[in-house]
Scaffold this motif. Structure first.
Motif, PDB file in Angstrom:
ATOM      1  N   LEU A 169     -41.989  -7.635   6.543  1.00 20.37           N
ATOM      2  CA  LEU A 169     -41.140  -6.054   7.067  1.00 20.37           C
ATOM      3  C   LEU A 169     -41.914  -5.750   8.394  1.00 20.37           C
ATOM      4  CD1 LEU A 169     -40.069  -5.422   3.724  1.00 20.37           C
ATOM      5  CD2 LEU A 169     -38.509  -6.688   5.492  1.00 20.37           C
ATOM      6  N   GLY A 170     -43.217  -5.499   8.245  1.00 21.72           N
ATOM      7  CA  GLY A 170     -44.224  -4.558   9.056  1.00 21.72           C
ATOM      8  C   GLY A 170     -45.597  -4.418   8.406  1.00 21.72           C
TER       9      GLY A 170
ATOM     10  N   THR B  67     -48.906  -1.984   9.025  1.00 22.11           N
ATOM     11  CA  THR B  67     -49.804  -0.953   9.268  1.00 22.11           C
ATOM     12  C   THR B  67     -50.872  -1.137   8.755  1.00 22.11           C
ATOM     13  OG1 THR B  67     -49.787   1.356   9.551  1.00 22.11           O
ATOM     14  CG2 THR B  67     -49.162   0.582   6.494  1.00 22.11           C
TER      15      THR B  67
ATOM     16  N   ASN C 114     -42.855   4.564   5.428  1.00 25.77           N
ATOM     17  CA  ASN C 114     -41.047   4.449   4.815  1.00 25.77           C
ATOM     18  C   ASN C 114     -40.014   4.527   6.001  1.00 25.77           C
ATOM     19  OD1 ASN C 114     -40.748   5.751   2.084  1.00 25.77           O
ATOM     20  ND2 ASN C 114     -41.360   7.727   3.067  1.00 25.77           N
ATOM     21  N   GLY C 115     -41.034   4.582   8.023  1.00 25.85           N
ATOM     22  CA  GLY C 115     -39.889   3.728   8.850  1.00 25.85           C
ATOM     23  C   GLY C 115     -39.902   2.649   8.444  1.00 25.85           C
ATOM     24  N   ILE C 116     -41.350   1.200   7.931  1.00 21.06           N
ATOM     25  CA  ILE C 116     -41.298   0.154   7.880  1.00 21.06           C
ATOM     26  C   ILE C 116     -40.443  -0.047   7.018  1.00 21.06           C
ATOM     27  CG2 ILE C 116     -42.855  -1.954   7.321  1.00 21.06           C
ATOM     28  CD1 ILE C 116     -45.205  -0.463   8.445  1.00 21.06           C
TER      29      ILE C 116
ATOM     30  N   LYS D 224     -37.570   1.288   5.691  1.00 25.18           N
ATOM     31  CA  LYS D 224     -36.186   1.234   6.611  1.00 25.18           C
ATOM     32  C   LYS D 224     -35.475   0.333   7.004  1.00 25.18           C
ATOM     33  CE  LYS D 224     -36.046   6.416   6.321  1.00 25.18           C
ATOM     34  NZ  LYS D 224     -36.802   7.780   6.270  1.00 25.18           N
ATOM     35  N   LYS D 225     -36.533  -0.459   8.199  1.00 20.46           N
ATOM     36  CA  LYS D 225     -35.716  -1.454   8.647  1.00 20.46           C
ATOM     37  C   LYS D 225     -35.009  -2.623   7.618  1.00 20.46           C
ATOM     38  CE  LYS D 225     -39.166  -0.120  12.155  1.00 20.46           C
ATOM     39  NZ  LYS D 225     -40.640  -0.485  12.937  1.00 20.46           N
ATOM     40  N   LYS D 226     -35.878  -2.735   6.523  1.00 21.60           N
ATOM     41  CA  LYS D 226     -35.666  -3.947   6.295  1.00 21.60           C
ATOM     42  C   LYS D 226     -34.215  -4.744   5.945  1.00 21.60           C
ATOM     43  CE  LYS D 226     -36.420  -2.654   0.921  1.00 21.60           C
ATOM     44  NZ  LYS D 226     -36.341  -2.358  -0.002  1.00 21.60           N
TER      45      LYS D 226
END
Length: 153
Positions: free
Chosen positions: A129-130, A132, A147-149, A151-153
């Motif tokens: 998913l991402g 960091t 949260n940004g990562i 939200k992309k899912k």
């Protein structure tokens, strides 16, 4: 009598707050099963816990804060994938962690990967998913990235 009651309530409060500490899984298969059951992604923390300065800093500034604990309890299943220099590990954990380091192409520490995992026919598959790592600015800044990562899912 009131004193005994107040002391009892106080002690129960301490015990319950300690019981709510976050659970960091070290077995990824167990974490995947829990994540699938609870419909939560994995947060996989690749760390050198006893030698990596940035890993230790991330722990202090973010991962051991009340803000992170509240967020993690609601959003992810925590997995610690440690690569210590002085702390002994079982051969199974070392092998698992090395395989995951290769699978996720981890080049440095700390790295945090968010992923959904599935197990089929004894094989693990991940949907990344991402990622960091350390983010300056404490828990608020780090959680904004996380949260940004998610939200992309």
């Amino acid at each position: 009598m009131k004193k005994i009651y107040l002391i009892t309530v106080f002690l129960l409060g301490i015990v319950s707050s300690q019981a709510q500490e976050l659970k960091w899984h070290t077995n990824v298969k167990e974490a995947i099963a829990i994540g699938n059951k609870e419909k939560k992604p994995l947060l996989m923390f690749f760390t050198g816990s006893d030698w990596c300065g940035w890993c230790i800093r991330l722990q202090k500034e973010v991962l051991k804060t009340p803000e992170f604990e509240k967020w993690a309890s609601a959003n992810v299943i925590l997995v610690e994938l440690d690569y210590p220099r002085r702390t002994p590990q079982t051969p199974e954990i070392k092998q698992q962690n090395n395989e995951l380091q290769q699978a996720f192409s981890i080049q440095g520490f700390p790295t945090i990967c968010f992923a959904n995992g599935t197990t089929k026919d004894g094989k693990i598959n991940f949907e990344g998913l991402g990622t960091t790592g350390y983010v300056a600015g404490g828990p608020a800044a780090w959680l904004e990235v996380a949260n940004g990562i998610l939200k992309k899912k």
